[in-house]
Motif scaffolding. Structure first.
Motif, mmCIF file in Angstrom:
data_model
loop_
_atom_site.group_PDB
_atom_site.id
_atom_site.type_symbol
_atom_site.label_atom_id
_atom_site.label_comp_id
_atom_site.label_asym_id
_atom_site.label_seq_id
_atom_site.Cartn_x
_atom_site.Cartn_y
_atom_site.Cartn_z
ATOM 1 N N ALA A 1 16.032 21.166 36.646
ATOM 2 C CA ALA A 1 15.155 21.428 35.505
ATOM 3 C C ALA A 1 15.814 21.204 34.154
ATOM 4 C CB ALA A 1 14.631 22.868 35.579
ATOM 5 N N GLU A 2 17.136 21.369 34.064
ATOM 6 C CA GLU A 2 17.792 21.315 32.750
ATOM 7 C C GLU A 2 19.301 21.154 32.912
ATOM 8 O OE1 GLU A 2 17.776 25.108 30.644
ATOM 9 O OE2 GLU A 2 17.490 26.169 32.527
ATOM 10 N N PRO A 3 19.994 20.712 31.833
ATOM 11 C CA PRO A 3 21.456 20.658 31.864
ATOM 12 C C PRO A 3 22.036 22.074 31.940
ATOM 13 C CG PRO A 3 20.582 19.286 30.103
ATOM 14 C CD PRO A 3 19.448 20.133 30.583
ATOM 15 N N VAL A 4 23.216 22.166 32.526
ATOM 16 C CA VAL A 4 23.880 23.462 32.720
ATOM 17 C C VAL A 4 25.367 23.285 32.460
ATOM 18 C CG1 VAL A 4 24.321 25.354 34.331
ATOM 19 C CG2 VAL A 4 22.210 24.030 34.531
ATOM 20 N N VAL A 5 25.978 24.279 31.831
ATOM 21 C CA VAL A 5 27.427 24.278 31.663
ATOM 22 C C VAL A 5 28.046 25.163 32.737
ATOM 23 C CG1 VAL A 5 29.354 25.062 30.218
ATOM 24 C CG2 VAL A 5 27.493 23.737 29.217
ATOM 25 N N LEU B 1 27.644 30.211 35.094
ATOM 26 C CA LEU B 1 26.725 29.153 34.685
ATOM 27 C C LEU B 1 26.033 29.566 33.406
ATOM 28 C CD1 LEU B 1 25.014 28.398 38.131
ATOM 29 C CD2 LEU B 1 27.014 27.260 37.130
ATOM 30 N N ILE B 2 25.903 28.610 32.482
ATOM 31 C CA ILE B 2 25.210 28.871 31.221
ATOM 32 C C ILE B 2 24.214 27.753 30.971
ATOM 33 C CG2 ILE B 2 25.423 29.262 28.747
ATOM 34 C CD1 ILE B 2 28.619 29.437 30.632
ATOM 35 N N ALA B 3 22.958 28.111 30.856
ATOM 36 C CA ALA B 3 21.914 27.183 30.428
ATOM 37 C C ALA B 3 21.421 27.639 29.061
ATOM 38 C CB ALA B 3 20.785 27.156 31.450
ATOM 39 N N ARG B 4 20.425 26.959 28.507
ATOM 40 C CA ARG B 4 19.991 27.295 27.149
ATOM 41 C C ARG B 4 19.430 28.713 27.043
ATOM 42 N NH1 ARG B 4 18.990 21.724 27.349
ATOM 43 N NH2 ARG B 4 19.961 20.582 25.623
ATOM 44 N N GLY B 5 18.720 29.164 28.076
ATOM 45 C CA GLY B 5 18.105 30.477 27.966
ATOM 46 C C GLY B 5 18.463 31.445 29.063
ATOM 47 N N ARG B 6 19.486 31.137 29.850
ATOM 48 C CA ARG B 6 19.848 32.024 30.945
ATOM 49 C C ARG B 6 21.310 31.804 31.344
ATOM 50 N NH1 ARG B 6 16.334 29.117 35.857
ATOM 51 N NH2 ARG B 6 16.690 26.964 35.200
ATOM 52 N N ARG C 1 32.250 22.504 31.362
ATOM 53 C CA ARG C 1 31.780 21.170 31.751
ATOM 54 C C ARG C 1 30.252 21.163 31.752
ATOM 55 N NH1 ARG C 1 29.500 17.192 34.312
ATOM 56 N NH2 ARG C 1 30.760 15.638 35.400
ATOM 57 N N ARG C 2 29.670 20.230 31.013
ATOM 58 C CA ARG C 2 28.216 20.090 30.974
ATOM 59 C C ARG C 2 27.775 19.212 32.141
ATOM 60 N NH1 ARG C 2 24.493 16.526 28.284
ATOM 61 N NH2 ARG C 2 26.250 15.410 27.358
ATOM 62 N N TRP C 3 26.973 19.789 33.029
ATOM 63 C CA TRP C 3 26.406 19.062 34.160
ATOM 64 C C TRP C 3 24.992 18.635 33.791
ATOM 65 C CZ3 TRP C 3 28.262 19.360 39.625
ATOM 66 C CH2 TRP C 3 29.583 19.860 39.708
ATOM 67 N N HIS C 4 24.682 17.359 34.010
ATOM 68 C CA HIS C 4 23.348 16.863 33.689
ATOM 69 C C HIS C 4 23.119 15.538 34.409
ATOM 70 C CE1 HIS C 4 25.898 14.443 31.095
ATOM 71 N NE2 HIS C 4 24.870 13.634 30.868
#
Length: 286
Positions: free
Chosen positions: A15-19, A39-44, A98-101
């Motif tokens: 659904a979205e990129p994740v660090v 794990l860090i996403a934009r809103g969670r 590390r940004r995973w996308h």
């Protein structure tokens, strides 16, 4: 932890990129050690690298990375208590973000998650964590005896990243409906060998109803000894069980009995706490 974390990473990446934030080194007193991840996403977020202001800085840096075209960065968290420090523990933590996308990273996350769920180790490439890291699947907790203590141990162990298997020779007690998420089996004690046929490390805890069941269990386990073998029972019962298996004397040298850290436990839940504390100790030492 890694088994569930990479499964979650694969789901989020759809659904979205994740660090992925990985603690790669620590010095002195720190809340988490090398190998800890979140794990860090934009809103969670999910999992933790220590909480507090230190984790807030990791999260902020990760979200800045998500908003950029960057692929990753190194981060140092000072916990020395001085001006600008993120805490007063006294140490420091080195992290790789590390940004995973994209499709390639999604495929990598799915492959790693699949390997871990199948009970196999998986390599995390250097470009994703600063250096090649080997990820291990959750250890298998083999609970032998599905009575009150076995049920209590199962309930608490569900929170601690174990691949849980439960055996009892009594089919009416080993009811899969009572142990959601666990592999439950019964019948002849020879079937216990199935639980040892895995790439996972195995921790076995014997919570049998009598010493005859203990003897039958150990007679199977000692042919391929797990990393940890613990057995509940009185000193007399333990002695009689060991004396009944002289041909397994070498394997039984690793037997932890009575199992659990001594906390004067009496109830099934207290006994489960003492056993899990010992298993956590073994896991960290490993």
């Amino acid at each position: 932890m890694d088994e569930a974390l990479f499964s979650c990473l694969a789901q989020w990446l759809a659904a979205e990129p994740v660090v992925l934030a990985t603690v790669t080194a620590t010095r002195g007193a720190t809340p988490r050690k090398a190998g800890s991840r979140m794990l860090i996403a934009r809103g969670r977020t999910a999992w933790s690298v220590g909480g507090g202001l230190a984790e807030a800085r990791v999260t902020a840096a990760a979200r800045q990375l998500l908003s950029s075209d960057g692929l990753g960065e190194s981060l140092e968290i000072d916990l020395g208590g001085g001006s600008g420090a993120a805490g007063i523990c006294g140490g420091s933590m080195q992290l790789e973000l590390r940004r995973w996308h994209g499709a390639a990273d999604l495929a990598l996350a799915q492959r790693i998650a699949g390997q871990l769920q199948a009970g196999h180790a998986a390599a995390l490439p250097a470009e994703t964590a600063g250096a090649v890291q080997w990820l291990r699947p959750n250890p298998r907790l083999l609970i032998v005896g599905a009575g009150h203590c076995g049920a209590a141990l199962y309930q608490l162990a569900r929170q601690l990243d174990f691949n849980i298997w439960i055996f009892d020779s009594r089919g009416e007690v080993a009811d899969p409906a009572l142990f959601a998420g666990a592999t439950v089996f019964s019948g002849d004690y020879a079937r216990l060998a199935m639980a040892l046929d895995t790439g996972r490390t195995v921790d076995a805890v014997l919570l049998n109803r009598d010493f005859h069941a203990d003897i039958a269990t150990l007679d199977v386990l000692c042919h391929r000894p797990p990393r940890f073998i613990g057995m509940m029972g009185s000193r007399r019962r333990i002695r009689e069980v060991v004396e009944a298996l002289p041909h397994h004397a070498a394997a039984l040298q690793r037997l932890q009995a009575p199992v659990g850290i001594e906390i004067q436990a009496e109830t099934p839940q207290e006994i489960a706490v003492s056993i899990l504390a010992q298993l956590i100790q073994v896991r960290r030492a490993g």
